[in-house]
Design an enzyme around this catalytic site. Structure first.
Site, PDB file in Angstrom:
ATOM      1  N   GLU A 128       0.834  -1.211   0.000  1.00 31.69           N
ATOM      2  CA  GLU A 128       0.000   0.000   0.000  1.00 31.69           C
ATOM      3  C   GLU A 128       0.866   1.257   0.000  1.00 31.69           C
ATOM      4  O   GLU A 128       0.546   2.250  -0.676  1.00 31.69           O
ATOM      5  CB  GLU A 128      -0.914  -0.031   1.238  1.00 31.69           C
ATOM      6  CG  GLU A 128      -1.849   1.141   1.420  1.00 31.69           C
ATOM      7  CD  GLU A 128      -3.027   1.157   0.446  1.00 31.69           C
ATOM      8  OE1 GLU A 128      -2.774   1.291  -0.765  1.00 31.69           O
ATOM      9  OE2 GLU A 128      -4.182   1.046   0.907  1.00 31.69           O
ATOM     10  N   THR A 181      -3.194  12.337  -5.471  1.00 27.63           N
ATOM     11  CA  THR A 181      -3.078  12.102  -4.031  1.00 27.63           C
ATOM     12  C   THR A 181      -2.424  13.312  -3.359  1.00 27.63           C
ATOM     13  O   THR A 181      -2.851  13.746  -2.283  1.00 27.63           O
ATOM     14  CB  THR A 181      -2.227  10.841  -3.762  1.00 27.63           C
ATOM     15  OG1 THR A 181      -2.779   9.773  -4.519  1.00 27.63           O
ATOM     16  CG2 THR A 181      -2.251  10.474  -2.300  1.00 27.63           C
TER      17      THR A 181
END
Lengths: 306, 306
Positions: A128, A181
């Site tokens: 992740e 992001t």
């Protein structure tokens, strides 16, 4: 058993009030993966369908989490990974988490389950982190454990499984726009008003209590985000219109899924979830923005063998 | 029934992570009150023992909450209130809340319980506001409902009853120093770091889950306050020493009770609660500051007829 097929589900992180800590697991959308024991040592990604992602294990989310686990075991064989990706990267419903979880879950099954789910999350965090540039588990935890989860802390990793009523369905719209992001992080304030923080933790405590007691009215009263949504919703076209229409259609709550752009709603019953789907479609079909909508029961078991 | 004797308990507000929302109820310390129906209309405080407090109803916390309820009912009689105060005003264990709750609970019993506990809290808030200059219910809610409570919101008033394990005991030390409410408010920051707020709501969610699941280890892991304690603990002499000794003695957690100066601990079992009492005594007996210590099981029923 030398080969296993795995369904690794999409997930919704944050869940309105629970920024950075709460998440829940979806049932009807996720990636399929095949994990295979092979003679050749190491982690080998042999096939990727659906999206154009790197085949080099150390550059691939599923590969990095697999390598983290591979480094922790002592075996004289390797693993092949095939990834059939259905969750679009960048959609905000845990695409990277599904990849990171699927490989380590499958490998663990093939070697007799030496690791528990919290340990698997530790490996998956490494994958992740490749995608999101920071170690977090708010999508990984629901993908592995299923249901609603609360990541109490990352170091040490503490994941709590919160029970939920049977009749909860999520409806999620994914407007196919890109939110960087970096942008969705930069838009958040470093400091928040103490009064707002108090409102938020009252809602988190109350949502956990509501899930324990199957109190739908209280779930509805708790699904509010006074901290993050006012900022991030600006990055999602027609967020306010969708939210208003979704709540009018009877949803218990509506908010940004993860860091967006997907918008989730939580509903009592499939009928309401489908009405919410129609309300989302009505708004977005006029915008010219391509979108997907998913309706899904809460998946209480998480990643699984198929 | 024309006369009733009531025990109105002391309470601990905030409970480490749950600033402004969480509270719990004590069993072994509280005020005794007598409420009596009389011919003379109005609210009449006829006796106060223990501390020097005003007899005029509109200047007395128990009187103001009684008046709020009296205004909402249509009766051709009045009430006398006698207050036998055991909880020192300003101690941080809900002295004003106990007074505010006792009068309205007793009156409600005498007239056949037309009001539920949430409605009684609405009246009691008026009395509490006289003492603390703002409307809050984090001591009132546990005093009325017992056990652990979460005040989800004030307007509208929403109080959640959180279950708790059977074997929880609190130990509370009240150092007899005065902290001005104005000072304990002024010392709090208006803004807090988002990262700290996230830690706090993870702890609140996790404490609610731990109470639901009787998970003592998780209760211990959740009883942390990274927002308020770092500021307010400076106003309480030897707070850090007491906290360290209390945790070493085996407490699940330790923090400031309400806005202080009392320091509370939550413990599994009476034996640990008594060890914690000794640890508190060891520290404070060297300081020259007068103190009381209470050991109490969690009171799960709240204010009651005796």
């Amino acid at each position: 058993m030398n080969e296993i097929k795995v369904f690794s589900p999409a997930t919704v992180a944050n869940v309105a009030c629970g920024f950075d800590v709460l998440g829940f697991c979806l049932d009807s959308v996720g990636d399929d993966m095949v994990i295979r024991k092979v003679e050749k040592k190491g982690i080998h990604i042999t096939r990727i369908e659906g999206f154009d992602l790197p085949h080099e294990a150390e550059l691939n989310v599923a590969g990095v989490s697999a390598l983290a686990m591979y480094d922790a075991i002592d075996v004289d064989f390797g693993f092949e990974i095939e990834i059939y990706k259905n969750i679009k990267p960048g959609s905000g419903i845990g695409s990277s988490a599904a990849s990171a979880v699927g490989s380590v879950f499958g490998m663990n099954e093939l070697i007799g389950r030496p690791f528990n789910k919290t340990q698997l999350t530790e490996f998956a965090i490494k994958g992740e982190a490749l995608a999101s540039k920071c170690e977090h588990a708010d999508n990984l935890a629901p993908a592995l454990f299923g249901g609603f989860t609360l990541v109490k802390s990352i170091k040490p990793l503490q994941i709590l499984e919160i029970p939920s009523p049977d009749d909860i369905y999520a409806t999620i719209i994914h407007p196919q726009i890109e939110i960087k992001t970096s942008e969705s992080r930069a838009i958040l304030p470093k400091e928040v008003a103490l009064a707002d923080a108090i409102t938020q933790w009252a809602n988190v405590g109350s949502l956990v209590h509501a899930l324990h007691t199957s109190d739908y009215d209280l779930i509805k009263d708790s699904l509010h985000d006074v901290i993050v949504e006012p900022h991030r919703s600006k990055l999602i076209p027609y967020f306010n219109e969708v939210k208003e229409a979704v709540l009018n259609a009877g949803a218990l709550g509506c908010g940004i899924s993860g860091s967006g752009p997907s918008i989730f709603s939580v509903n009592k019953g499939l009928e309401t979830a489908n009405k919410v789907k129609e309300a989302m479609e009505r708004i977005y079909s006029k915008t010219g923005i391509t979108f997907d909508i998913h309706v899904s029961k809460i998946n209480t078991s998480g990643v699984k063998i198929v």
